[in-house]
Design an enzyme around this catalytic site. Structure first.
Site, PDB file in Angstrom:
ATOM      1  N   GLU A  56       0.928  -1.168   0.052  1.00  0.00           N
ATOM      2  CA  GLU A  56      -0.052  -0.011  -0.181  1.00  0.00           C
ATOM      3  C   GLU A  56       0.936   1.267   0.094  1.00  0.00           C
ATOM      4  OE1 GLU A  56      -3.189  -0.221   2.842  1.00  0.00           O
ATOM      5  OE2 GLU A  56      -3.890  -1.889   1.795  1.00  0.00           O
TER       6      GLU A  56
ATOM      7  N   GLU B 126      -5.028  -8.722  -1.043  1.00  0.00           N
ATOM      8  CA  GLU B 126      -5.918  -8.405   0.091  1.00  0.00           C
ATOM      9  C   GLU B 126      -7.260  -8.300  -0.269  1.00  0.00           C
ATOM     10  OE1 GLU B 126      -4.730  -5.534   3.297  1.00  0.00           O
ATOM     11  OE2 GLU B 126      -2.658  -6.028   2.935  1.00  0.00           O
TER      12      GLU B 126
HETATM   13  O1  AHR Z   1      -5.586  -6.148   6.590  1.00  0.00           O
HETATM   14  C1  AHR Z   1      -5.566  -4.939   7.346  1.00  0.00           C
HETATM   15  C2  AHR Z   1      -4.733  -3.729   6.823  1.00  0.00           C
HETATM   16  O2  AHR Z   1      -5.606  -3.402   5.680  1.00  0.00           O
HETATM   17  C3  AHR Z   1      -3.595  -4.031   6.237  1.00  0.00           C
HETATM   18  O3  AHR Z   1      -2.260  -4.033   7.296  1.00  0.00           O
HETATM   19  C4  AHR Z   1      -3.303  -3.149   4.949  1.00  0.00           C
HETATM   20  O4  AHR Z   1      -2.366  -3.491   4.175  1.00  0.00           O
HETATM   21  C5  AHR Z   1      -4.619  -2.883   4.739  1.00  0.00           C
HETATM   22  O5  AHR Z   1      -4.931  -1.416   4.457  1.00  0.00           O
END
Ligand code: AHR
Length: 514
Positions: A176, A295
């Site tokens: 990110e 994610e």
């Molecule tokens: O999954 C929780 C958080 O969500 C992670 O640390 C981050 O990469 C995302 O914003």
């Protein structure tokens, strides 16, 4: 009746097993005491890892696990996690200000690779590029991958108990980077990527480097990054994408409209896939790079998981949680979350040619998790069952499915109607080693779906295996009191292409084909 055609002769691509991957971060209760309970724990464990969790992960043939974050990766120094555990430093965690927990580094590189080997998965490391130099990451790669005895770091690895290389091939270059990972613009990050990637690729042959990609529907990011990377595309194997479904009402007590709104969000991952893929193709990188959705899942409000009742359950807080605060971001998972998982995995299968890997966030005691655990308590969520029933898609050839998936009309959604529509059905099909596997999800929360399958190019046997995930109520979920409230049922029965799927349920059919 919905008429669907599964085209036996129209293969999309191989479904990489890594599309069914997992994400684990040093956050809240994911590691301490979700995955890791420690070797001296009374909780049954294998070399410190919760035994039941290891067994469940083996059962679903987990292909890959991303680590150590997420945001945590952005401040992680791999050197903190090697050597005798008792000598490892305790550090501020990225999340310390949110839950008061410090990072004991009990799980470091050796332990995490051990966990992956125990469950049979590949490790996928996310490298910190905001607080470390390219040389630090080169050293981590050297430590993990250099042949036994070849370098000082390979000898240090051996001294720490691992003579043979860990052979870590997947490396994320930052996390990110548009946010916590450096707060960069796409262009700034792309220049950083080029710098890190060229050093990383020269540390070890055959690495797959993954570029930090867009958040949700920020198409500009992919464009800005890939434009700068284009000349050096040969050192890019994956473009990441993070896709969370935001809250649609309460995680447990949602309305009918919120059920559909959540599913609408999940379905929109396809648009994000297509848009980001469009940039990969547009910059001519598709021969080498594919999307890595590292994610994904539902992000509900926290506080509904069992750690909010630790005392009541007699659960001793983990050693790094002396105040016994609940696990950050931990949420309960209902049939709605299971439905989101089925819809998402179906879309991954259907877009198999565009996706190299995907890791659901996160494995245990967190967002869209497969498990909830604390002390000697352990349960599987309905999402786990979806990964279980869909596991045979891994490595199969995705087949094109055409036909009528229906549409739940706007006026039928919620008492006021809705500004969006949702299909009745989500479906995907794969073929592997003479077996056709179909997963069909009935998104309709009130009506059973009747389906007629046409199967040109596929001579199917007249019996099949049916695995059904259903429950008496769409809000159903598993808890420490009722760990099997939502479970799978299996049956072998005759197959003639006609299927009935109860409302808010998922069905996987497995049938031999010639
Ligand atoms: O999954 C929780 C958080 O969500 C992670 O640390 C981050 O990469 C995302 O914003």
């Amino acid at each position: 009746m919905f008429n669907l055609t599964v085209h036996g002769d129209d293969r999309i691509a191989r479904v990489e097993p890594e599309l069914y991957g997992h994400f684990t971060e040093h956050i809240g209760g994911v590691f301490y005491d979700g995955i890791w309970v420690g070797e001296d724990s009374d909780v049954p464990n294998i070399r410190g890892f919760r035994k039941e969790l290891v067994e469940k992960m083996r059962a679903i043939r987990a292909p890959v696990v991303r680590w150590p974050g997420g945001c945590f990766a952005e401040i992680y120094n791999w050197r903190d996690g090697i050597g005798p555990r008792e000598n490892r430093p305790t550090r501020i965690n990225w999340w310390t200000l949110s839950d008061g927990r410090y990072e004991p580094n009990s799980v470091g590189t050796h332990e995490f690779v051990d966990f992956c080997r125990l469950i049979g998965a590949e490790p996928y490391f996310a490298a910190n590029i905001t607080g470390t130099t390219p040389l630090d990451i080169r050293d981590w790669i050297d430590y993990c991958n250099s042949p036994a005895g070849s370098t000082s770091l390979a000898r240090l690895r051996e001294h720490n108990g691992a003579k043979e290389p860990f052979a870590v091939k997947y490396w994320g270059v930052g996390n990110e980077t548009w946010g916590g990972g450096g707060n960069m613009t796409g262009e700034m990050y792309a220049h950083e990527y080029r710098k890190y990637a060229v050093v990383m690729e020269n540390a070890c042959r055959g690495l797959q480097l993954i570029c930090s990609g867009a958040d949700h529907d920020d198409w500009h990011w992919a464009n800005d990054v890939l434009r700068v990377l284009e000349p050096s595309y040969r050192i890019l194997s994956g473009l990441s994408l993070h896709f969370y479904c935001g809250a649609a009402g309460d995680p447990l007590h949602f309305s009918e409209e919120e059920w559909y709104r959540q599913l609408r969000q999940a379905l929109d991952v396809e648009r994000a896939i297509q848009r980001n893929w469009g940039f990969v193709v547009g910059y001519g990188m598709e021969k080498r790079a594919r999307l890595v959705i590292d994610e994904w899942g539902c992000w509900h409000r926290g506080g509904t998981g069992p750690s909010s009742r630790m005392k009541e359950y007699g659960i001793e807080p983990a050693p790094n949680n002396p105040n016994g605060v609940e696990n950050l971001f931990e949420q309960q998972s209902t049939m709605r979350d299971a439905m989101v998982a089925a819809v998402t995995l179906n879309l991954f299968n259907n877009n198999a040619e565009k996706i190299r890997m995907a890791t659901v966030a996160q494995l245990v005691n967190n967002l869209h998790c497969l498990f909830l655990a604390g002390g000697d308590r352990f349960i599987c969520t309905p999402t786990y069952h979806v990964f279980d029933m869909m596991k045979d898609h891994m490595g199969g050839s995705a087949l094109w499915v055409s036909g009528d998936r229906g549409e739940i009309a706007r006026e039928k959604i919620g008492s006021q109607g809705a500004s969006y529509t949702v299909p009745n059905l989500s479906v995907s099909a794969t073929e592997k080693d003479g077996t056709l596997t179909l997963t069909l999800a009935n998104l309709n929360v009130t009506e059973q779906a009747e389906i007629k399958l046409n199967l040109p190019g596929l001579q199917t046997a007249d019996t099949a295996e049916f695995t059904l995930l259903t429950a008496p109520d769409p809000h159903a979920h598993n808890s420490y009191e009722d760990p099997e409230a939502v479970h799978l049922t299996h049956k072998t029965g005759s197959f003639n292409g006609e299927l009935g799927i109860p409302a808010f349920s998922v069905l996987t059919v497995s049938v031999k084909v010639n």
